[in-house]
Motif scaffolding. Sequence first.
Motif, PDB file in Angstrom:
ATOM      1  N   SER A  83      -2.847  97.300  -8.224  1.00 34.41           N
ATOM      2  CA  SER A  83      -2.768  95.905  -8.663  1.00 34.41           C
ATOM      3  C   SER A  83      -3.505  94.931  -7.747  1.00 34.41           C
ATOM      4  CB  SER A  83      -1.312  95.492  -8.737  1.00 34.41           C
ATOM      5  OG  SER A  83      -0.795  95.434  -7.419  1.00 34.41           O
ATOM      6  N   LYS A  84      -3.941  95.364  -6.564  1.00 29.56           N
ATOM      7  CA  LYS A  84      -4.518  94.471  -5.548  1.00 29.56           C
ATOM      8  C   LYS A  84      -3.512  93.421  -5.078  1.00 29.56           C
ATOM      9  CE  LYS A  84      -8.532  94.474  -4.270  1.00 29.56           C
ATOM     10  NZ  LYS A  84      -8.919  95.031  -2.959  1.00 29.56           N
ATOM     11  N   MET A  85      -2.229  93.748  -5.249  1.00 29.51           N
ATOM     12  CA  MET A  85      -1.185  92.851  -4.762  1.00 29.51           C
ATOM     13  C   MET A  85      -0.455  93.501  -3.597  1.00 29.51           C
ATOM     14  SD  MET A  85      -1.436  90.249  -6.666  1.00 29.51           S
ATOM     15  CE  MET A  85       0.013  89.235  -6.469  1.00 29.51           C
ATOM     16  N   LEU A  86       0.013  92.658  -2.682  1.00 28.77           N
ATOM     17  CA  LEU A  86       0.904  93.124  -1.626  1.00 28.77           C
ATOM     18  C   LEU A  86       2.306  92.672  -2.019  1.00 28.77           C
ATOM     19  CD1 LEU A  86       1.794  93.994   1.244  1.00 28.77           C
ATOM     20  CD2 LEU A  86       1.027  91.772   2.056  1.00 28.77           C
ATOM     21  N   GLN A  87       3.211  93.652  -2.160  1.00 28.36           N
ATOM     22  CA  GLN A  87       4.605  93.318  -2.502  1.00 28.36           C
ATOM     23  C   GLN A  87       5.502  93.855  -1.408  1.00 28.36           C
ATOM     24  OE1 GLN A  87       5.707  93.036  -6.781  1.00 28.36           O
ATOM     25  NE2 GLN A  87       4.425  94.872  -6.881  1.00 28.36           N
ATOM     26  N   LEU A  88       6.328  92.961  -0.872  1.00 24.95           N
ATOM     27  CA  LEU A  88       7.073  93.280   0.331  1.00 24.95           C
ATOM     28  C   LEU A  88       8.540  92.922   0.158  1.00 24.95           C
ATOM     29  CD1 LEU A  88       6.203  94.145   3.164  1.00 24.95           C
ATOM     30  CD2 LEU A  88       5.786  91.742   3.702  1.00 24.95           C
ATOM     31  N   CYS A  89       9.433  93.857   0.542  1.00 28.45           N
ATOM     32  CA  CYS A  89      10.860  93.513   0.553  1.00 28.45           C
ATOM     33  C   CYS A  89      11.507  94.132   1.782  1.00 28.45           C
ATOM     34  CB  CYS A  89      11.553  93.975  -0.726  1.00 28.45           C
ATOM     35  SG  CYS A  89      11.521  95.756  -0.949  1.00 28.45           S
ATOM     36  N   ASN A  90      12.744  93.743   2.060  1.00 29.39           N
ATOM     37  CA  ASN A  90      13.391  94.130   3.314  1.00 29.39           C
ATOM     38  C   ASN A  90      14.865  94.396   3.031  1.00 29.39           C
ATOM     39  OD1 ASN A  90      14.534  93.960   6.050  1.00 29.39           O
ATOM     40  ND2 ASN A  90      12.583  93.037   6.627  1.00 29.39           N
ATOM     41  N   THR A  91      15.447  95.396   3.690  1.00 29.19           N
ATOM     42  CA  THR A  91      16.874  95.671   3.475  1.00 29.19           C
ATOM     43  C   THR A  91      17.753  94.563   4.057  1.00 29.19           C
ATOM     44  OG1 THR A  91      16.932  96.950   5.532  1.00 29.19           O
ATOM     45  CG2 THR A  91      16.645  98.214   3.494  1.00 29.19           C
ATOM     46  N   ASP A  92      17.172  93.741   4.935  1.00 29.55           N
ATOM     47  CA  ASP A  92      17.916  92.641   5.543  1.00 29.55           C
ATOM     48  C   ASP A  92      17.889  91.447   4.584  1.00 29.55           C
ATOM     49  OD1 ASP A  92      18.745  90.434   7.028  1.00 29.55           O
ATOM     50  OD2 ASP A  92      17.900  91.216   8.885  1.00 29.55           O
ATOM     51  N   SER A  93      19.077  91.014   4.134  1.00 33.29           N
ATOM     52  CA  SER A  93      19.110  89.962   3.103  1.00 33.29           C
ATOM     53  C   SER A  93      18.578  88.622   3.617  1.00 33.29           C
ATOM     54  CB  SER A  93      20.524  89.813   2.558  1.00 33.29           C
ATOM     55  OG  SER A  93      21.377  89.535   3.643  1.00 33.29           O
ATOM     56  N   LYS A  94      18.465  88.456   4.951  1.00 32.79           N
ATOM     57  CA  LYS A  94      17.875  87.207   5.489  1.00 32.79           C
ATOM     58  C   LYS A  94      16.379  87.132   5.188  1.00 32.79           C
ATOM     59  CE  LYS A  94      18.595  87.517  10.023  1.00 32.79           C
ATOM     60  NZ  LYS A  94      19.243  88.802  10.271  1.00 32.79           N
ATOM     61  N   VAL A 142       5.794  97.765  -0.364  1.00 27.99           N
ATOM     62  CA  VAL A 142       6.432  98.184   0.893  1.00 27.99           C
ATOM     63  C   VAL A 142       7.886  97.693   0.950  1.00 27.99           C
ATOM     64  CG1 VAL A 142       6.268  98.162   3.416  1.00 27.99           C
ATOM     65  CG2 VAL A 142       4.200  97.878   2.067  1.00 27.99           C
ATOM     66  N   ALA A 143       8.780  98.604   1.325  1.00 21.20           N
ATOM     67  CA  ALA A 143      10.164  98.206   1.664  1.00 21.20           C
ATOM     68  C   ALA A 143      10.354  98.458   3.159  1.00 21.20           C
ATOM     69  CB  ALA A 143      11.166  99.010   0.858  1.00 21.20           C
ATOM     70  N   VAL A 144      10.968  97.491   3.835  1.00 24.90           N
ATOM     71  CA  VAL A 144      11.087  97.531   5.303  1.00 24.90           C
ATOM     72  C   VAL A 144      12.562  97.579   5.713  1.00 24.90           C
ATOM     73  CG1 VAL A 144      10.600  96.225   7.434  1.00 24.90           C
ATOM     74  CG2 VAL A 144       8.989  96.098   5.512  1.00 24.90           C
ATOM     75  N   THR A 145      12.858  98.369   6.727  1.00 25.51           N
ATOM     76  CA  THR A 145      14.164  98.272   7.374  1.00 25.51           C
ATOM     77  C   THR A 145      13.955  98.383   8.878  1.00 25.51           C
ATOM     78  OG1 THR A 145      16.470  98.995   7.257  1.00 25.51           O
ATOM     79  CG2 THR A 145      14.833 100.747   7.383  1.00 25.51           C
ATOM     80  N   GLY A 146      14.863  97.824   9.677  1.00 23.27           N
ATOM     81  CA  GLY A 146      14.665  97.902  11.131  1.00 23.27           C
ATOM     82  C   GLY A 146      15.989  97.747  11.855  1.00 23.27           C
ATOM     83  N   ASN A 147      16.100  98.336  13.031  1.00 22.33           N
ATOM     84  CA  ASN A 147      17.339  98.181  13.815  1.00 22.33           C
ATOM     85  C   ASN A 147      17.060  97.811  15.278  1.00 22.33           C
ATOM     86  OD1 ASN A 147      16.401 100.589  14.768  1.00 22.33           O
ATOM     87  ND2 ASN A 147      18.003 101.846  13.862  1.00 22.33           N
TER      88      ASN A 147
END
Length: 468
Positions: A83-94, A142-147
């Motif tokens: 799609s030539k799009m960057l789609q980004l989400c994160n497990t952190d609701s903030k 991309v889905a991101v999580t971090g600790n």
Amino acid sequence: MDLPANNNDNIQVIQMRKDDVEEGRFLSLTQLFEAKFMEKPSFYVRVPGRVNIIGEHIDYCGYSVCPMAIQRDILMAVSPSESKMLQLCNTDSKCEDLTCSIDNIKIEVEKGKPPEWYNYFLCGVKGIMDILPDKTSVGVNVAVTGNIPWGSGLSSSSALVSAAALATAHANKVSMKKVEIAALCAHAERYIGTQGGGMDQAIAFLGSRGSAKHIEFNPLRAENIKLPSGAVFVIAHSLSVVNKAATHDYNCRVAECRLAGQIIAKKRNLKWREISQLSDLQKKVGLSLEEISEVVCSALHEEPYTKEEICNELEVSEEELHEYSLTNNTTHISKFKLRQRALHVFQEAARVKNFCAVCQSEASDEEKLVQLGKLMRESHQSLQHLFECSHPLLDEVVLLGENVTLGSRLTGAGWGGCTVALTTQDSYKKYIEKLKTSFYAKHSEIQNIDTLVFATEPSEGAEVYVVA
Ligand code: ADP
Ligand code: NG1
């Protein structure tokens, strides 16, 4: 420093079994990814945070440092898209989702405010796009999580930037050497505004399980450090956090170090405009770290320098000073402490040298532990009094380490965040207990103390995982 370094290696691509991604953090990340993008991720990337054992605020002066990668990390589930799009989400609701065109990456950071989380991601994407042949990337989901705790000196921001760069590189089928992508990420993170020196991105890629590293710059390289047996490092959060890009403190120190080098060079009739790091000055004058520390004391005064005085010393206009010596967010600063900052840098660089020499020496493990602890204590003193980047809560945690640890100090940029303490197999639990009862117990609002104070071991650097 005994083992061969892995400087010329490429990033590892590890085959995982389907079962491995069906548990723990991989599972929740995959579930978020599938719910958002209605497909399975093609691959995962993991990039660790780090703790710096010694060598603080000297990477941007060109001097070597001793960090290790830690078991806290950023994990991303990724798939390229047409799609030539960057789609980004994160497990952190903030963290808000982001959708933008991959050909229209804009890193917009409001002066004096913490950048939106996705700007760090965009730094990594832009870093890779800059080197792609037609300067464009495939789209990515991309889905991101971090600790890694944020703003705590354990390098959460660089892990995020570096993971974004690695994800973008792998999605575009670009394979890079660890040192190449580490240098690229150090450059890319500066789009956020802070003029970091490259330690965090270097250890993020060059870290290896079981070994702390001695990282040198210009050119970037890493060697394993053989720590005395029985050494255990404990990380303790001071409960104060700071976003480095939201204040000018970090860049002010970068500028003060550069100005100190430029003024000393000018006084010695050297080409001062060629000095951008204090190590440039040391090379030009050809003195040892001890000798150049003496030069600092005779050439620079203790009182803060005004901008006017600096312009007079360097014989430049204010505009030229901004161009040669300052950063965008430090041009408004009117007073600079030069002698104290330069002294810290040269003495801390010497402590790093000593730290490595002690590790390599023939001394017994017990003697080595005592000497290394002393160097860490001296480092904190210097950061507190000469570099002025500590925080009352950091100092309190360090003080509580007296008599229970061999040495303790702030780690990372400071002004809040974490400490690192050198303890032993026999003493580390006692130290953690002491902090829980004497420090954390005063803060009843705290939950999950074990995420704030913990022993840590050197972990592996960045990896890509594909599911077989
Ligand atoms: P650090 O010392 O941890 O590198 P910085 O202040 O330089 O601290 O950067 C912290 C910033 O990095 C956070 O405010 C956030 O924007 C971003 N960040 C770090 N980890 C994550 C994460 N897991 N998800 C989203 N953003 C993150
Ligand atoms: P942290 O604390 O992770 O932001 C910063 C710099 C390092 C180094 C240390 C101080 C960045 C990304 N990182 O680390 O390069 O200078 O401070 O030693 O700017």
